[in-house]
Design a protein around this motif. Structure first.
Motif, PDB file in Angstrom:
ATOM      1  N   ASP A 221      11.925 -12.845  -5.841  1.00 12.87           N
ATOM      2  CA  ASP A 221      12.817 -14.843  -6.141  1.00 12.87           C
ATOM      3  C   ASP A 221      12.660 -15.352  -6.793  1.00 12.87           C
ATOM      4  OD1 ASP A 221      11.054 -17.204  -4.389  1.00 12.87           O
ATOM      5  OD2 ASP A 221      11.213 -15.589  -3.320  1.00 12.87           O
ATOM      6  N   SER A 222      12.886 -16.254  -7.738  1.00 10.90           N
ATOM      7  CA  SER A 222      12.572 -17.264  -8.463  1.00 10.90           C
ATOM      8  C   SER A 222      11.541 -18.571  -7.795  1.00 10.90           C
ATOM      9  CB  SER A 222      14.130 -17.981  -8.799  1.00 10.90           C
ATOM     10  OG  SER A 222      14.841 -16.686 -10.125  1.00 10.90           O
ATOM     11  N   TYR A 223      10.937 -18.920  -7.543  1.00  2.00           N
ATOM     12  CA  TYR A 223      10.602 -19.914  -6.940  1.00  2.00           C
ATOM     13  C   TYR A 223       9.084 -19.121  -6.385  1.00  2.00           C
ATOM     14  CZ  TYR A 223      15.049 -21.980  -7.728  1.00  2.00           C
ATOM     15  OH  TYR A 223      15.971 -22.571  -8.007  1.00  2.00           O
ATOM     16  N   THR A 224       8.562 -18.400  -4.932  1.00  3.73           N
ATOM     17  CA  THR A 224       8.003 -18.280  -4.342  1.00  3.73           C
ATOM     18  C   THR A 224       7.279 -17.176  -4.120  1.00  3.73           C
ATOM     19  OG1 THR A 224       9.587 -18.339  -2.264  1.00  3.73           O
ATOM     20  CG2 THR A 224       8.211 -20.340  -2.701  1.00  3.73           C
ATOM     21  N   GLY A 225       8.556 -16.263  -4.188  1.00  5.40           N
ATOM     22  CA  GLY A 225       7.635 -15.317  -4.991  1.00  5.40           C
ATOM     23  C   GLY A 225       8.149 -14.435  -2.866  1.00  5.40           C
ATOM     24  N   THR A 226       8.642 -15.250  -2.159  1.00  5.28           N
ATOM     25  CA  THR A 226       8.925 -14.349  -0.643  1.00  5.28           C
ATOM     26  C   THR A 226       9.738 -13.649  -0.302  1.00  5.28           C
ATOM     27  OG1 THR A 226      10.431 -16.527   0.141  1.00  5.28           O
ATOM     28  CG2 THR A 226       7.330 -16.398   0.390  1.00  5.28           C
ATOM     29  N   LEU A 227      10.630 -12.839  -0.896  1.00  6.23           N
ATOM     30  CA  LEU A 227      11.113 -12.393  -1.556  1.00  6.23           C
ATOM     31  C   LEU A 227      11.220 -11.358  -2.255  1.00  6.23           C
ATOM     32  CD1 LEU A 227      14.720 -14.069  -0.762  1.00  6.23           C
ATOM     33  CD2 LEU A 227      12.635 -13.161   0.724  1.00  6.23           C
ATOM     34  N   ARG A 228      11.223 -10.056  -2.433  1.00  7.25           N
ATOM     35  CA  ARG A 228      10.681  -9.091  -2.782  1.00  7.25           C
ATOM     36  C   ARG A 228      11.177  -7.440  -2.497  1.00  7.25           C
ATOM     37  NH1 ARG A 228       3.721  -9.448  -2.197  1.00  7.25           N
ATOM     38  NH2 ARG A 228       4.086 -12.379  -1.853  1.00  7.25           N
ATOM     39  N   TRP A 229      12.045  -6.604  -4.200  1.00  3.35           N
ATOM     40  CA  TRP A 229      11.897  -5.358  -3.613  1.00  3.35           C
ATOM     41  C   TRP A 229      10.912  -4.798  -4.634  1.00  3.35           C
ATOM     42  CZ3 TRP A 229      14.118  -9.790  -7.117  1.00  3.35           C
ATOM     43  CH2 TRP A 229      14.535  -8.890  -8.621  1.00  3.35           C
ATOM     44  N   TYR A 230      11.126  -3.311  -4.330  1.00  3.04           N
ATOM     45  CA  TYR A 230       9.813  -2.110  -4.376  1.00  3.04           C
ATOM     46  C   TYR A 230      10.733  -1.601  -5.066  1.00  3.04           C
ATOM     47  CZ  TYR A 230       7.057  -5.874  -2.167  1.00  3.04           C
ATOM     48  OH  TYR A 230       6.078  -6.363  -1.640  1.00  3.04           O
ATOM     49  N   THR A 231      10.190  -0.129  -6.052  1.00  6.43           N
ATOM     50  CA  THR A 231      10.733   0.980  -6.242  1.00  6.43           C
ATOM     51  C   THR A 231      10.245   2.172  -6.340  1.00  6.43           C
ATOM     52  OG1 THR A 231      10.603   1.306  -8.554  1.00  6.43           O
ATOM     53  CG2 THR A 231      13.098  -0.149  -7.582  1.00  6.43           C
ATOM     54  N   LYS A 232      10.195   3.391  -5.317  1.00  7.83           N
ATOM     55  CA  LYS A 232       9.172   4.105  -5.281  1.00  7.83           C
ATOM     56  C   LYS A 232       9.974   5.715  -5.334  1.00  7.83           C
ATOM     57  CE  LYS A 232       6.063   6.136  -2.320  1.00  7.83           C
ATOM     58  NZ  LYS A 232       5.500   5.738  -0.956  1.00  7.83           N
ATOM     59  N   ASP A 233      10.123   6.284  -5.780  1.00  4.14           N
ATOM     60  CA  ASP A 233      10.553   8.074  -5.713  1.00  4.14           C
ATOM     61  C   ASP A 233      12.296   7.507  -5.594  1.00  4.14           C
ATOM     62  OD1 ASP A 233       8.552   8.833  -5.415  1.00  4.14           O
ATOM     63  OD2 ASP A 233       8.689   9.189  -3.320  1.00  4.14           O
ATOM     64  N   GLY A 234      12.433   6.371  -6.282  1.00  6.07           N
ATOM     65  CA  GLY A 234      14.553   6.288  -6.360  1.00  6.07           C
ATOM     66  C   GLY A 234      14.826   5.237  -5.962  1.00  6.07           C
ATOM     67  N   HIS A 235      14.794   5.548  -4.528  1.00  7.56           N
ATOM     68  CA  HIS A 235      14.394   4.067  -3.454  1.00  7.56           C
ATOM     69  C   HIS A 235      13.664   2.999  -3.680  1.00  7.56           C
ATOM     70  CE1 HIS A 235      15.466   7.186  -0.041  1.00  7.56           C
ATOM     71  NE2 HIS A 235      15.822   7.895  -1.219  1.00  7.56           N
ATOM     72  N   THR A 236      15.170   1.939  -3.412  1.00  2.86           N
ATOM     73  CA  THR A 236      14.693   0.553  -3.500  1.00  2.86           C
ATOM     74  C   THR A 236      14.649   0.105  -2.155  1.00  2.86           C
ATOM     75  OG1 THR A 236      15.405   0.536  -5.312  1.00  2.86           O
ATOM     76  CG2 THR A 236      15.428  -1.503  -4.213  1.00  2.86           C
ATOM     77  N   LEU A 237      12.878  -0.487  -1.956  1.00  4.18           N
ATOM     78  CA  LEU A 237      13.163  -2.021  -0.805  1.00  4.18           C
ATOM     79  C   LEU A 237      13.563  -3.206  -1.516  1.00  4.18           C
ATOM     80  CD1 LEU A 237      12.469  -1.722   2.303  1.00  4.18           C
ATOM     81  CD2 LEU A 237      10.313  -1.897   1.270  1.00  4.18           C
ATOM     82  N   ILE A 238      14.285  -4.260  -0.236  1.00  6.93           N
ATOM     83  CA  ILE A 238      14.149  -5.031  -0.864  1.00  6.93           C
ATOM     84  C   ILE A 238      13.709  -6.120   0.811  1.00  6.93           C
ATOM     85  CG2 ILE A 238      15.978  -7.744  -1.599  1.00  6.93           C
ATOM     86  CD1 ILE A 238      17.205  -4.946  -2.225  1.00  6.93           C
ATOM     87  N   CYS A 239      12.513  -6.835   0.278  1.00  8.00           N
ATOM     88  CA  CYS A 239      12.765  -7.283   1.505  1.00  8.00           C
ATOM     89  C   CYS A 239      11.947  -8.859   2.034  1.00  8.00           C
ATOM     90  CB  CYS A 239      11.284  -6.611   2.473  1.00  8.00           C
ATOM     91  SG  CYS A 239       9.803  -6.432   1.165  1.00  8.00           S
ATOM     92  N   GLY A 240      11.527  -9.902   2.828  1.00 10.10           N
ATOM     93  CA  GLY A 240      11.197 -11.071   2.882  1.00 10.10           C
ATOM     94  C   GLY A 240      10.784 -10.912   3.605  1.00 10.10           C
ATOM     95  N   TYR A 241       9.371 -11.906   3.033  1.00  9.66           N
ATOM     96  CA  TYR A 241       8.456 -12.398   4.519  1.00  9.66           C
ATOM     97  C   TYR A 241       8.205 -13.820   4.313  1.00  9.66           C
ATOM     98  CZ  TYR A 241       6.364  -8.088   1.728  1.00  9.66           C
ATOM     99  OH  TYR A 241       5.943  -7.272   1.220  1.00  9.66           O
ATOM    100  N   SER A 242       7.900 -13.746   6.232  1.00 10.96           N
ATOM    101  CA  SER A 242       8.190 -15.331   7.312  1.00 10.96           C
ATOM    102  C   SER A 242       7.181 -15.091   7.981  1.00 10.96           C
ATOM    103  CB  SER A 242       9.253 -15.180   6.940  1.00 10.96           C
ATOM    104  OG  SER A 242       9.014 -17.150   7.852  1.00 10.96           O
TER     105      SER A 242
ATOM    106  N   ALA B 241       0.412  -1.357  -0.156  1.00 13.72           N
ATOM    107  CA  ALA B 241      -0.131  -0.054   0.104  1.00 13.72           C
ATOM    108  C   ALA B 241       1.123   0.955   0.030  1.00 13.72           C
ATOM    109  CB  ALA B 241      -0.953  -0.399   1.196  1.00 13.72           C
ATOM    110  N   VAL B 242       1.935   0.842   0.698  1.00 11.32           N
ATOM    111  CA  VAL B 242       3.006   2.412   0.826  1.00 11.32           C
ATOM    112  C   VAL B 242       3.786   2.307  -0.605  1.00 11.32           C
ATOM    113  CG1 VAL B 242       4.572   3.262   1.690  1.00 11.32           C
ATOM    114  CG2 VAL B 242       3.228   2.509   2.887  1.00 11.32           C
ATOM    115  N   TRP B 243       4.463   1.099  -0.890  1.00 15.27           N
ATOM    116  CA  TRP B 243       5.673   1.029  -2.114  1.00 15.27           C
ATOM    117  C   TRP B 243       5.028   0.368  -3.860  1.00 15.27           C
ATOM    118  CZ3 TRP B 243      10.040   2.298  -1.576  1.00 15.27           C
ATOM    119  CH2 TRP B 243      10.929   2.267  -0.027  1.00 15.27           C
ATOM    120  N   GLY B 244       3.686   0.418  -3.661  1.00 13.33           N
ATOM    121  CA  GLY B 244       2.995   0.010  -4.960  1.00 13.33           C
ATOM    122  C   GLY B 244       3.349  -1.995  -5.204  1.00 13.33           C
ATOM    123  N   ALA B 245       2.903  -2.200  -6.135  1.00 12.12           N
ATOM    124  CA  ALA B 245       3.337  -3.658  -6.404  1.00 12.12           C
ATOM    125  C   ALA B 245       4.722  -3.711  -6.575  1.00 12.12           C
ATOM    126  CB  ALA B 245       2.604  -3.676  -8.440  1.00 12.12           C
ATOM    127  N   ALA B 246       5.668  -4.887  -6.457  1.00  8.59           N
ATOM    128  CA  ALA B 246       6.571  -5.975  -6.414  1.00  8.59           C
ATOM    129  C   ALA B 246       7.404  -5.616  -7.169  1.00  8.59           C
ATOM    130  CB  ALA B 246       6.874  -6.930  -5.970  1.00  8.59           C
TER     131      ALA B 246
END
Length: 460
Positions: free
Chosen positions: A52-73, A43-48
């Motif tokens: 990652d190549s498998y389940t998509g639990t590791l994702r990265w987002y871009t917004k205003d030149g910034h990049t957020l890399i995060c993992g869900y578990s 909701a803050v960063w928009g769509a990923a």
């Protein structure tokens, strides 16, 4: 020496004001927390932008030149840990993250800077699912390994420098900040080159100590060589850099400084000349041996003002060789000048003086004054380049800042204009007092003005 210190001080000032104008960090990282649902993150960063190549639990987002890399578990919010398998009241949400600005600089996150891509590659290359499953849940969380995959378990890890490394036949680093292959290959190449040069330098030192012992026993005649001690000093300094490059986070960057020092050590330990009346045997920094006759020397030039001895630059075929005065140069130069005299040639110094006068007479008034100053052209060019950088940086800082930074930008602008102009004025008027602010080398007398004859007073 004074102008070198001035350049260093101005460079520090430039870096300080450049840091003031650097892009401010985005505060969005402070809104993230352990267990935050993926929907709230997006909701803050928009769509990923990728995953990652498998389940998509590791994702990265871009917004205003910034990049957020995060993992869900599965996250235990109360204890502040996360697991690959759900336990008790765990919730599915944000487990770890790291944020970068548009300059690929780390802004915030829970992943340490020390977790580099190469550390992750090494950890995943050694990863074994059975051994991993024997660890406790907390130990698995401390290992920061995400178990991903569809039907089979694969290891993956987010790095503190902007990569996702996942398991395949070999560990695969996925760039999340748009890094190229050079971001992986250049550090490896530099580390291998540095290690190889260090081992070769140590080998050269051992051989040099044996040669020095042989010289003490038999005597050193018709040989140019610095001996083992300068190389030993450089190797000790380089050893500290080699250790630091392997121990520090992003320590590979020290290779850019360490490799030149190791090359200097190899040159000091291995470069050697054994001469005779007709030529000399030259041993290179890599311990290759080449024979040259004096007739193969196409150019010989003395370097330095002579106050601490002059070095000699020789040019033969496609090779240039710089012989240091401390190697015992006068004896070799005397032998070479004797060969030139036997073959009807001027000595090296006399030939160099003749060529200088020919070039001097071809130049205009200002260029002739530069000719008279040792290293005048080089220092004037450096002054103009440095002045242009200060002017450009001052305009940039003044345009993007206010207050103290704006005043600093104006000062940089004025210094960038004044410094080269003062140097040009000093050369144009040959003002020796002002010239000594910029040059410490020799200033030749004007060859077009006859020297004043000395007058002696009679004793009363």
């Amino acid at each position: 020496m004074k102008n070198v210190w001035i350049c260093l001080i101005l460079a520090v000032v430039l870096m300080q004001f450049g840091a003031l104008a650097e892009e401010p960090a985005d505060a969005s990282g402070s809104t993230l927390y352990l267990g935050m649902p993926p929907e709230a993150v997006e909701a803050v960063w928009g769509a990923a932008a990728g995953s990652d190549s498998y389940t998509g639990t590791l994702r990265w987002y871009t917004k205003d030149g910034h990049t957020l890399i995060c993992g869900y578990s599965w996250c235990d919010v109360q204890r502040g840990v996360w697991h690959n398998v759900r336990e008790d009241d765990d919730v599915w949400g944000l487990a770890e993250w790291v944020e970068f600005n548009s300059h690929r600089k780390r802004v915030s996150g829970t992943i340490p800077k020390s977790e580099t891509v190469w550390k992750a590659v090494w950890q995943i290359a050694r990863w074994n699912e059975m051994d991993f499953n024997r660890l406790s849940r907390d130990e698995q969380s401390a290992a920061r390994i995400h178990v991903i995959g569809s039907g089979a378990a694969y290891a993956a890890q987010i790095t503190g420098d902007g990569w996702i490394v996942e398991q395949d036949q070999l560990p695969v680093p996925i760039p999340c900040l748009g890094q190229g292959a050079d971001a992986i290959l250049v550090p490896v190449f530099l580390m291998i080159l540095q290690a190889g040069l260090f081992l070769f330098a140590v080998y050269s030192l051992i051989r040099a100590l044996a040669e020095a012992k042989e010289f003490r026993r038999t005597g050193r005649k018709q040989t140019l060589w610095l001996g083992p001690w300068p190389g030993l000093f450089v190797i000790v300094l380089s050893a500290a850099g080699v250790i630091a490059s392997f121990a520090m986070v992003n320590g590979w960057a020290l290779c850019w400084l360490d490799i030149p020092f190791l090359c200097m050590a190899c040159a000091a330990l291995n470069m050697r000349i054994d001469w005779s009346t007709e030529g000399f045997a030259y041993r290179t920094a890599m311990r290759c041996h080449v024979w040259y006759a004096y007739s193969e020397i196409r150019q010989a030039r003395l370097i330095g003002d002579g106050r601490a001895g002059q070095d000699l630059m020789l040019k033969m075929r496609r090779r240039r060789v710089l012989l240091d005065y401390a190697m015992g140069l006068p004896a070799f130069l005397s032998e070479y000048n004797n060969w030139r005299s036997r073959n009807g040639l001027l000595s090296v110094k006399a030939e160099q003086e003749r060529q200088w006068k020919e070039n001097y007479m071809r130049h205009g008034p200002f260029a002739r004054k530069l000719d008279r100053i040792s290293g005048g052209r080089m220092w004037l060019a450096l002054s103009l380049v440095f002045g242009a950088l200060l002017v450009g940086s001052g305009l940039w800082v003044a345009a993007l800042s206010n207050g103290a930074a704006f005043a600093g930008g104006i000062i940089m602008l004025l210094v960038g204009i004044t410094f080269p102009l003062l140097q040009i004025y000093a050369v144009a008027h040959m003002n020796r007092k002002m010239l000594r602010w910029f040059y410490r080398g020799r200033i030749r007398p004007d060859p077009e003005v006859p020297p004043k004859q000395k007058r002696y007073k009679r004793k009363a």
